[in-house]
Design an enzyme around this catalytic site. Structure first.
Site, mmCIF file in Angstrom:
data_model
loop_
_atom_site.group_PDB
_atom_site.id
_atom_site.type_symbol
_atom_site.label_atom_id
_atom_site.label_comp_id
_atom_site.label_asym_id
_atom_site.label_seq_id
_atom_site.Cartn_x
_atom_site.Cartn_y
_atom_site.Cartn_z
ATOM 1 N N GLY A 292 0.852 -1.292 0.160
ATOM 2 C CA GLY A 292 0.025 -0.259 -0.165
ATOM 3 C C GLY A 292 0.763 1.274 -0.003
ATOM 4 O O GLY A 292 0.686 2.141 0.966
ATOM 5 N N HIS A 293 1.795 1.427 -0.659
ATOM 6 C CA HIS A 293 2.472 2.674 -1.105
ATOM 7 C C HIS A 293 3.323 2.426 -2.393
ATOM 8 O O HIS A 293 3.342 1.531 -2.861
ATOM 9 C CB HIS A 293 3.410 2.582 0.143
ATOM 10 C CG HIS A 293 4.668 1.478 0.017
ATOM 11 N ND1 HIS A 293 4.627 0.497 0.820
ATOM 12 C CD2 HIS A 293 6.094 1.727 -0.487
ATOM 13 C CE1 HIS A 293 5.836 -0.223 0.439
ATOM 14 N NE2 HIS A 293 6.497 0.242 -0.058
ATOM 15 N N ALA A 294 3.876 3.793 -2.786
ATOM 16 C CA ALA A 294 4.581 3.682 -3.842
ATOM 17 C C ALA A 294 6.077 4.556 -3.543
ATOM 18 O O ALA A 294 6.266 5.073 -2.471
ATOM 19 C CB ALA A 294 3.896 4.772 -5.119
ATOM 20 N N ARG B 189 2.120 -0.328 -4.755
ATOM 21 C CA ARG B 189 1.904 -1.872 -4.752
ATOM 22 C C ARG B 189 1.342 -2.390 -3.539
ATOM 23 O O ARG B 189 1.618 -1.299 -2.432
ATOM 24 C CB ARG B 189 3.457 -2.320 -4.812
ATOM 25 C CG ARG B 189 4.428 -2.623 -3.578
ATOM 26 C CD ARG B 189 4.984 -1.396 -3.070
ATOM 27 N NE ARG B 189 5.320 -0.405 -4.211
ATOM 28 C CZ ARG B 189 6.499 -0.361 -4.589
ATOM 29 N NH1 ARG B 189 7.352 -1.004 -4.047
ATOM 30 N NH2 ARG B 189 6.963 0.675 -5.489
#
Lengths: 139, 139
Positions: free
Chosen positions: A52-54, A99
């Site tokens: 849950g981040h980029a 992702r």
């Protein structure tokens, strides 16, 4: 020029097969960067969700060393799911890709090879911020 | 000044514990070198033996990411056995140490972080050559 999920692919990792066990090697002929950091997820309860981040500049190479899990990647326009379950293949995630990891099998180990040391400023942790960031980068 | 097996120790790897799974991170605050190469052994039949070599300059950090195995280290004078079975601990093997890996549990994964890319000239693959090499280095 930002990343598109359609450019992402599973890369083969050179493997030396041997009756005493297989050996797979990751160096900078496999990943297109110098390795700065190695981390791994373990003791993941089956069904957990991670990620849950980029990242703005960091690239990552993700391998299912044991068991299996899915990586959902998003570029703000499209999304794609990669099911990782093979220690001889890894998913290279370029910067500007959101992702999420999910569907971990019991006892799975997720290895991550990263191009940079930890830097909180390189993370985008909010999905709306991410889509705005990518929109600006694309325009 | 050559390595002694008595200087080798299991090092703790910083770990972020989380109900969704644990994350352990290896960067150069854990290992005393820049990471040049990452490799791993998998699909090792239980009871296999691996290793049986030393390095002249390369350092390695060995972690049991899944399952367990033993690392036998020898410096030409003494030997010692480390049983690795914990993904949050790793054995740092300095140059001039002979190592053998054995007693792999079924499904184990052995992660190795190395200070150098592959160089066959850095290997000592014969134990007698190794003891001679260390005798010369000690004298």
């Amino acid at each position: 020029m930002k990343s598109s999920v359609h450019d992402l692919k599973n890369l083969a990792i050179p493997k030396i097969e041997d009756p005493r066990g297989n050996l797979a090697v990751i160096e900078n002929n496999v990943v297109p960067f110098e390795i700065k950091r190695v981390y791994y997820l373990f003791d993941v309860p089956s069904g957990s969700t991670r990620g849950g981040h980029a990242h703005k500049t960091l690239s990552q190479f993700i391998v299912a060393l044991s068991g299996s899990f899915d990586v959902i990647v998003k570029d703000g326009l499209d999304q794609k799911r990669f099911s990782l379950n093979n220690p001889s293949k890894g998913l290279l995630i370029t910067p500007g890709i959101w992702r999420e990891l999910e569907n971990f099998s019991s006892g799975s180990v997720c290895l991550v090879i990263a191009s940079e040391v930890y830097d909180e400023d390189d993370y985008i942790r909010d999905f709306e911020d991410f889509t705005n960031y990518n929109r600006v980068e694309r325009s």
